[in-house]
Design an enzyme around this catalytic site. Structure first.
Site, PDB file in Angstrom:
ATOM      1  N   SER A  24       0.784  -1.217  -0.281  1.00  0.00           N
ATOM      2  CA  SER A  24      -0.302   0.130   0.098  1.00  0.00           C
ATOM      3  C   SER A  24       0.770   1.161  -0.114  1.00  0.00           C
ATOM      4  CB  SER A  24      -0.394   0.181   1.736  1.00  0.00           C
ATOM      5  OG  SER A  24      -0.526  -0.006   2.334  1.00  0.00           O
ATOM      6  N   ASN A 111      -1.794  -2.172  13.964  1.00  0.00           N
ATOM      7  CA  ASN A 111      -3.463  -1.412  13.477  1.00  0.00           C
ATOM      8  C   ASN A 111      -4.132  -0.442  14.252  1.00  0.00           C
ATOM      9  OD1 ASN A 111      -4.113  -3.831  12.294  1.00  0.00           O
ATOM     10  ND2 ASN A 111      -4.414  -5.303  14.157  1.00  0.00           N
ATOM     11  N   THR A 156     -38.016  28.833 -10.719  1.00  0.00           N
ATOM     12  CA  THR A 156     -38.958  28.091  -9.422  1.00  0.00           C
ATOM     13  C   THR A 156     -38.962  26.892 -10.954  1.00  0.00           C
ATOM     14  OG1 THR A 156     -41.172  27.691  -9.752  1.00  0.00           O
ATOM     15  CG2 THR A 156     -39.790  28.390  -7.623  1.00  0.00           C
ATOM     16  N   HIS A 157     -38.204  25.445 -11.020  1.00  0.00           N
ATOM     17  CA  HIS A 157     -38.609  24.971 -11.846  1.00  0.00           C
ATOM     18  C   HIS A 157     -37.846  25.138 -13.677  1.00  0.00           C
ATOM     19  CE1 HIS A 157     -42.177  22.921 -10.394  1.00  0.00           C
ATOM     20  NE2 HIS A 157     -42.739  24.231 -10.134  1.00  0.00           N
ATOM     21  N   SER A 278     -12.005  27.613 -26.594  1.00  0.00           N
ATOM     22  CA  SER A 278     -12.118  26.204 -28.066  1.00  0.00           C
ATOM     23  C   SER A 278     -11.308  26.467 -28.972  1.00  0.00           C
ATOM     24  CB  SER A 278     -13.982  26.640 -28.661  1.00  0.00           C
ATOM     25  OG  SER A 278     -13.279  25.738 -29.778  1.00  0.00           O
ATOM     26  N   LYS A 284     -15.769  31.496 -28.437  1.00  0.00           N
ATOM     27  CA  LYS A 284     -15.618  31.150 -27.147  1.00  0.00           C
ATOM     28  C   LYS A 284     -15.446  30.631 -25.784  1.00  0.00           C
ATOM     29  CE  LYS A 284     -18.615  27.899 -26.591  1.00  0.00           C
ATOM     30  NZ  LYS A 284     -19.369  26.808 -27.201  1.00  0.00           N
ATOM     31  N   ASN A 286     -15.723  29.211 -22.664  1.00  0.00           N
ATOM     32  CA  ASN A 286     -16.137  28.313 -21.340  1.00  0.00           C
ATOM     33  C   ASN A 286     -15.564  28.537 -20.028  1.00  0.00           C
ATOM     34  OD1 ASN A 286     -17.672  27.021 -24.239  1.00  0.00           O
ATOM     35  ND2 ASN A 286     -15.671  26.302 -24.439  1.00  0.00           N
ATOM     36  N   GLU A 291     -17.758  24.155 -14.001  1.00  0.00           N
ATOM     37  CA  GLU A 291     -18.580  22.499 -14.893  1.00  0.00           C
ATOM     38  C   GLU A 291     -17.664  21.552 -14.418  1.00  0.00           C
ATOM     39  OE1 GLU A 291     -18.715  21.995 -19.405  1.00  0.00           O
ATOM     40  OE2 GLU A 291     -18.334  24.101 -19.457  1.00  0.00           O
ATOM     41  N   TYR A 318      -8.955  -5.976  12.942  1.00  0.00           N
ATOM     42  CA  TYR A 318      -8.748  -5.225  11.650  1.00  0.00           C
ATOM     43  C   TYR A 318      -9.278  -6.326  10.463  1.00  0.00           C
ATOM     44  CZ  TYR A 318      -5.644  -3.954   8.727  1.00  0.00           C
ATOM     45  OH  TYR A 318      -4.635  -3.594   6.869  1.00  0.00           O
ATOM     46  N   GLN A 323      -7.391  -1.887   4.248  1.00  0.00           N
ATOM     47  CA  GLN A 323      -6.090  -0.848   3.849  1.00  0.00           C
ATOM     48  C   GLN A 323      -7.012  -0.679   3.112  1.00  0.00           C
ATOM     49  OE1 GLN A 323      -1.805  -2.543   2.848  1.00  0.00           O
ATOM     50  NE2 GLN A 323      -2.698  -3.675   1.116  1.00  0.00           N
ATOM     51  N   LYS A 326      -7.825   3.815   1.882  1.00  0.00           N
ATOM     52  CA  LYS A 326      -7.246   5.302   2.131  1.00  0.00           C
ATOM     53  C   LYS A 326      -7.690   6.410   1.006  1.00  0.00           C
ATOM     54  CE  LYS A 326      -4.573   3.736   6.344  1.00  0.00           C
ATOM     55  NZ  LYS A 326      -4.481   2.225   5.081  1.00  0.00           N
TER      56      LYS A 326
HETATM   57  N1  ARG Z   1      -0.958  -1.369   5.500  1.00  0.00           N
HETATM   58  C1  ARG Z   1      -1.501  -1.613   6.490  1.00  0.00           C
HETATM   59  C2  ARG Z   1      -2.921  -0.485   6.229  1.00  0.00           C
HETATM   60  O1  ARG Z   1      -2.632   0.112   5.902  1.00  0.00           O
HETATM   61  C3  ARG Z   1      -1.398  -1.839   7.956  1.00  0.00           C
HETATM   62  C4  ARG Z   1      -2.284  -2.025   8.953  1.00  0.00           C
HETATM   63  C5  ARG Z   1      -1.414  -4.025   8.607  1.00  0.00           C
HETATM   64  N2  ARG Z   1      -2.084  -4.537   9.637  1.00  0.00           N
HETATM   65  C6  ARG Z   1      -2.245  -6.126   9.318  1.00  0.00           C
HETATM   66  N3  ARG Z   1      -2.397  -6.485  10.819  1.00  0.00           N
HETATM   67  N4  ARG Z   1      -1.530  -6.091   8.797  1.00  0.00           N
HETATM   68  O2  ARG Z   1      -3.599  -1.052   6.748  1.00  0.00           O
END
Ligand code: ARG
Length: 461
Positions: A24, A111, A156-157, A278, A284, A286, A291, A318, A323, A326
């Site tokens: 990751s 964790n 309205t509308h 454009s 143009k 724009n 948008e 966990y 993971q 994110k």
């Molecule tokens: N890279 C993991 C994550 O972002 C870190 C936590 C990993 N924990 C584990 N028990 N493998 O979630």
């Protein structure tokens, strides 16, 4: 061979595909600052509680600060084989300070570490958003003050309904944004507990001080249940939910910008700073920024969907599913932040075409309600009857190819003799907006009052 950080029970390294799906680092390297802050707080606590020696803690602290410098300078050697930011930093720490580095992870797991880092990141993003939305509110208030008297059609509308003022329209967004900021503040308040010290899931036998690390990291206190501390991602969902609603609100403003800029409407002009040309049509200009604000809601609501679906059914505590939490946040919150900044830019940039707005404000018999109200007030008719008579006046105007406000006193009296020449007065757009003085109404006097109220609230200290 096996991973240096957890390789004890392994005889071989991961396969190439395993490494590819498992790593990751490309995403969570964005947590480097937060990871170092968390580790600094953790090691200070370990020294304070006597769990590690002050010498080792000092070495670790120095090493972590050096790593922070390397990351800022762009010289840090990120490695995919080390999976994530947590192990990248710990491994580098070992290179720098040697065996003492191995003591940092006492009474901690990735964790609680990752949950802490992620909360710190989300919290910072929410704080930044709040600032940007505040700035956007201020921009709306500034323009509302400037154009409190500027008459425009209210819809309205998307059909002309009644005349309003441009200032009043600006102030509508100030209210919407106040609620968006309220939702963001709620999310921040609810999320601000520290997972650190929950360890893998069950807590730890070491005599740690969770209050100390919580305080050092700006949390209100430790999360009270170790299982919940490492499992919870509803803070991220709540941030995305608040962000999604805000993005939807901003998309409505963006859509209005697009409509107002269109050639048939021509209510406003955006400068070269917020438009593009454009490649084929030389004339143009724009409104691309608007948008894009309108479109970015797609990825923001998409991010909320993504994480809702990732988290659905994940058993405590966990699982590696988490993971995948994110990317949606890392994408959506900066996207919303950009939308807020672009919106503030456009609000400050736009030039209302007051003539065009005024001309269209009367079109479509928009002061018909004012005539009906006059019949109620001056003649004493029930509103329903007044509505009916005014409808007949509108029909007469249509047949004569005129606006209601252009009918003569005779033409009006022909429809109903109780309509006296005095009624003509209420048919102008200025009279119409000036009369709407009810609380929250569009009258310029009211708009000024509201703008002043918000000015005190948003600029006060
Ligand atoms: N890279 C993991 C994550 O972002 C870190 C936590 C990993 N924990 C584990 N028990 N493998 O979630």
């Amino acid at each position: 061979l096996g991973n240096a950080l957890w390789g004890g029970r392994f005889e071989a390294g991961p396969g190439a595909i395993m490494e590819e799906i498992n790593a990751s680092i490309d995403v969570d390297k964005a947590l480097a600052t937060q990871d170092i802050a968390g580790s600094l707080a953790h090691v200070a606590m370990l020294a304070e509680t006597g769990i590690v020696s002050h010498e080792d803690a000092a070495a670790i602290t120095k090493g972590l600060n050096q790593i922070a410098g390397e990351i800022a300078a762009g010289t840090f050697p990120f490695s995919r084989a080390l999976e994530d930011i947590h192990m990248n930093i710990e491994s580098r720490l070992k290179d720098i300070v040697g065996d003492a580095a191995g003591r940092l992870h006492t009474a901690r797991s990735r964790n609680d570490q990752v949950a802490t880092d992620f909360k710190l990141w989300v919290r910072e993003a929410l704080d930044a958003l709040d600032e940007e939305l505040l700035d956007l509110q201020r921009a709306f208030v500034e323009r509302a003050e400037e154009f409190a008297d500027t008459v425009m059609p209210g819809f309205t509308h998307l059909q002309s309904a009644q005349p309003i003022t441009f200032g009043h329209h600006m102030m509508a967004y100030v209210e919407m944004l106040a609620r968006d900021r309220g939702r963001i503040a709620d999310a921040r308040r609810r999320m601000n507990t520290s997972p650190l010290g929950a360890a893998a899931l069950a807590g730890t036998a070491f005599p740690i001080d969770r209050e100390m690390t919580a305080k050092a990291l700006g949390f209100d206190g430790p999360a009270r249940n170790s299982l919940d501390a490492v499992s919870a991602r509803d803070f991220a969902l709540e941030a995305l939910a608040a962000a999604s609603i805000c993005a939807v609100n901003l998309s409505r403003f963006a859509e209005e910008i697009v409509i107002w800029c269109s050639s048939p409407f021509s209510f406003i002009r955006l400068s070269d700073a917020y438009t593009t040309g454009s490649s084929i049509m030389p004339q143009k200009k724009n409104p691309d920024a608007a948008e894009l604000v309108r479109a970015k809601v797609g990825r923001i609501v998409g991010a909320l969907n993504t994480l809702l679906i990732v988290m659905k059914g994940v058993p405590l505590t966990y699982s590696k599913d988490m993971q995948e939490d994110k990317p949606p946040l890392f994408d959506a919150l900066p996207a919303l932040s950009l939308c807020a900044r672009a919106s503030a830019g456009m609000v400050r940039d736009l030039t209302p075409n007051t003539e065009a707005m005024r001309k269209l404000a009367i079109k479509g018999h928009t002061t018909a309600t004012d005539l009906a109200d006059w019949l109620v007030r001056e003649v004493g008719l029930p509103f329903r009857d007044a509505h009916h008579i005014t409808g007949a006046c509108v029909l007469a105007a249509d047949k004569a190819g005129k606006e209601l406000s252009d009918l003569t006193a005779e033409e009006l009296a022909f429809v109903d003799p109780r309509i006296t020449p005095a009624a003509l007065e209420v048919l102008s757009v200025d009279k119409s907006v000036a009369s709407r003085t009810s609380l929250g109404g569009t009258a310029p006097s009211r708009v000024r009052e509201e703008a002043a109220r918000w000015r005190a609230a948003l600029w006060g200290d």
